[in-house]
Design an enzyme around this catalytic site. Structure first.
Site, short mmCIF file in Angstrom:
data_model
loop_
_atom_site.label_atom_id
_atom_site.label_comp_id
_atom_site.label_asym_id
_atom_site.label_seq_id
_atom_site.Cartn_x
_atom_site.Cartn_y
_atom_site.Cartn_z
N CYS A 21 0.84 -1.31 0.01
CA CYS A 21 0.07 -0.08 0.09
C CYS A 21 0.96 1.23 -0.22
CB CYS A 21 -0.80 -0.02 1.08
SG CYS A 21 -2.34 -1.31 0.94
N PHE A 22 1.55 1.57 1.16
CA PHE A 22 2.44 2.82 1.18
C PHE A 22 3.11 3.26 -0.12
CE2 PHE A 22 2.76 3.41 6.18
CZ PHE A 22 1.35 3.32 5.99
#
Ligand SMILES: NC(=O)c1ccc[n+]([C@@H]2O[C@H](COP(=O)([O-])OP(=O)(O)OC[C@H]3O[C@@H](n4cnc5c(N)ncnc54)[C@H](O)[C@@H]3O)[C@@H](O)[C@H]2O)c1
Length: 430
Positions: free
Chosen positions: A266-267
Site C-alpha cells: 500500500c504505502f
C-alpha cells in the site's frame, strides 16, 4: 445481506470472512481458479491472524462460497464490492485495468438483473475514478442509470496487513462515499454494529481520505528516518527522541520509529500514485516526492552500516532475519528486504534467511538464498546478522543463540533486541 466480492486477495478475502462472521452470506469471486478452490476448502491462500479459523467456520456454516463466475455472483446478491488490485504503472500512476474490467463485467451482469443492486468500490483509486471512470462503465455495460436502476458507492479500506481481521472488525472510522441514498443505507447497514464514526462524503472525498491517510503515515516514517539518520551520526538514540516527541499529543508516538523504511502493497504504491496524480493535475507534490525519495534510499543504510563493519562481503555468511515487510504477514510486496538481499547478493555475500511466514513468497524471487527452518539455524556460523522484520519470535532470541554466530555483528533494522545485548555483540541498533 447477500454480498458478492470481486477479488479475493488480502482485502477481498478478509472483507468476505468478516462480513460472513457478522451474519451475511458472501460470494467471493476471483479469476484465479486455484485460489477459489483453496477458499472453498476453508484454506486461506494468504497468512493473516485468525483468518483461517474464521474462513473455515463460515464455509462450514454455508455463509461463504468462492467462484470464478462473476455474473452468477452478482445476479444472486444484493451488493457487490470491488476489491481487485490497483498496482503501480512504471510512472507511479495506478493501473486501473483490472478494476475497469471488473466494472464492465458487473455492468454486463446488471443488464440481466431486474432488481436494484449496489456496486461498492473498495479498491484504492485516485479521486474521481469511481464517478468519472467506473460509474460510466457500469452504465454503458448495463444500459442502466446509476442512482436510479442501480447504486454506486466508494468505501475505502483502512485495514493493516498482519492485523487485518482485527482492524476490519474494529475500525477507527467508516467512510462511505455514496452516489445515491439507497446505496449509502445499504453500505451503512453492513457496518451498523461497529462503534466508530461513520462519515458520508462525496465519492472523490472518500477516495482522497484513503490516499491522504497512507501518505501522511508514510511521511511520518520518512521524517523519522531522515532525523534518525542524523541522530545516528550524532550518536543520539532516535528512539528516545521519538519517545520525547510522542508525549506531545499533537504528534503521537506511533509511526515515529526510524529503521529500514516502509514497504508493503500500500504505502509505496499509494504514495507514488498520489504524486503522479498531483502532477497530472499540474501540482509539484514536492513534500511527497521527498518522502518517497528518503524511503527509496533508506534500506541501503543497513548495507552501508554492514560494510562499515565488514568492508568486503564476498564469501561472507550474512544471516537475514525477517523478509516480510512487517510482522504477522507473509506479504513481501515492496519489502525493504528485497533491496537489501539483492544488494548483499550483488556484493557476493552468502545470504541465509529465515522468516516465519514469508519465506515461500521470497523464494519465488530469490533462489540464490539459503532458507532455514528457524532463526537459530540462520544465525549459526554467520559473520553478521541483519534483523529486518520485528517478528515477536526474534525478541526471544538469547545471548546464547547469538553466540553461535561466527562474527559479532548484529545490525537491527527495527530495534527490537535489548540494546545491552546488541552492545555485547558489537551490534548496531538503529
Ligand atoms: N493489502 C492491503 O493491506 C490493502 C489495504 C487497504 C486497501 N487496499 C487496496 O485494496 C485493493 C486490493 O488489494 P489486495 O492487497 O487485496 O490485492 P491482491 O492482489 O491481494 O488481490 C487482488 C485479487 O483480485 C483478483 N482479481 C483481479 N482482477 C479480477 C477480476 N476481474 N475479477 C475477479 N478477481 C480479480 C486477483 O486475482 C487477486 O486475487 C487495492 O486497490 C489495494 O490498494 C489494500
Amino acid at each position: 445481506m447477500k454480498i458478492s466480492i470481486i477479488g479475493s486477495g488480502y482485502v477481498g478475502l478478509v472483507t468476505g470472512a468478516c462480513f460472513a462472521e457478522l451474519g451475511n452470506r458472501v460470494t467471493l469471486v476471483d479469476v484465479l481458479k486455484d485460489k477459489v478452490e483453496k477458499i472453498n476448502k476453508g484454506i486461506a491462500p494468504i497468512y493473516e491472524e485468525k483468518l483461517d479459523r474464521m474462513l473455515g467456520k463460515n464455509i462450514g456454516r454455508g455463509r461463504i462460497h468462492a467462484t470464478t463466475h462473476l455474473e452468477s455472483a452478482v445476479m444472486n446478491t444484493h451488493i457487490t464490492f470491488i476489491a481487485v488490485g490497483t498496482p503501480s504503472r512504471k510512472d507511479g500512476s495506478i493501473d486501473i485495468a483490472c478494476i475497469m474490467r471488473a466494472a464492465e463485467d458487473i455492468g454486463k451482469a446488471l443488464k440481466k438483473k431486474t432488481e436494484y443492486h449496489t456496486v461498492v468500490v473498495k479498491s484504492t483509486v485516485v479521486p474521481g475514478t469511481t464517478e468519472g471512470v467506473l460509474l460510466p462503465l457500469l452504465e454503458k455495460a448495463s444500459g442502466k442509470k446509476a442512482g436510479k436502476d442501480f447504486g454506486v458507492a466508494m468505501n475505502p479500506e483502512f485495514l493493516k496487513e498482519g492485523k487485518a481481521v482485527h482492524d476490519f472488525m474494529n475500525p477507527d472510522r467508516i467512510v462511505i462515499g455514496a452516489v445515491d441514498e439507497k446505496s449509502y443505507e445499504r453500505v451503512f447497514s453492513l457496518y451498523r454494529d461497529f462503534r466508530c464514526p461513520v462519515m458520508r462524503t462525496p465519492p472523490r472525498t472518500a477516495e482522497m481520505i484513503k490516499y491522504a491517510s497512507n501518505a501522511f503515515l508514510a511521511t511520518k516514517i520518512s521524517f523519522s528516518n531522515e532525523l534518525g539518520n542524523l541522530c545516528k551520526r550524532l550518536r543520539i538514540d532516535s528512539y528516545e527522541v521519538a519517545e520525547g516527541m510522542g508525549h506531545d499529543e499533537r504528534i503521537e508516538r506511533k509511526f515515529l520509529n526510524s529503521g529500514i523504511g516502509w514497504g508493503g502493497s500500500c504505502f509505496p504504491k499509494d504514495v507514488k500514485a498520489i504524486i503522479a496524480f498531483g502532477k497530472e493535475m499540474g501540482l509539484k507534490m514536492e513534500l511527497l516526492d521527498s518522502v518517497e525519495k528518503v524511503n527509496r534510499e533508506q534500506p541501503m543504510r543497513i548495507v552501508e552500516m554492514l560494510k562499515e563493519k565488514i568492508p568486503v562481503l564476498r564469501g561472507r555468511r550474512i544471516a537475514v532475519l525477517g523478509l516480510a515487510f512487517k510482522p504477522d504477514t507473509d506479504d513481501i510486496r515492496e519489502a525493504p528486504s528485497i533491496r537489501i538481499v539483492s544488494e548483499l547478493l550483488k556484493s557476493g555475500a552468502f545470504v541465509i534467511a529465515y522468516d516465519p511466514k514469508a519465506a515461500d513468497n521470497f523464494r519465488r524471487q530469490f533462489r540464490d538464498v539459503e532458507y532455514t527452518a528457524s532463526a537459530r539455524a540462520a544465525i549459526e556460523g554467520a559473520d553478521a546478522c541483519l534483523l529486518l522484520t520485528e517478528w515477536d519470535e526474534f525478541k526471544k532470541l538469547t545471548d546464547e543463540d547469538f553466540k553461535r554466530m561466527k562474527g559479532k555483528t548484529i545490525i537491527e533494522g527495527r530495534k527490537i533486541l535489548d540494546p545491552e545485548k546488541a552492545k555485547q555483540f558489537d551490534g548496531v541498533c538503529w
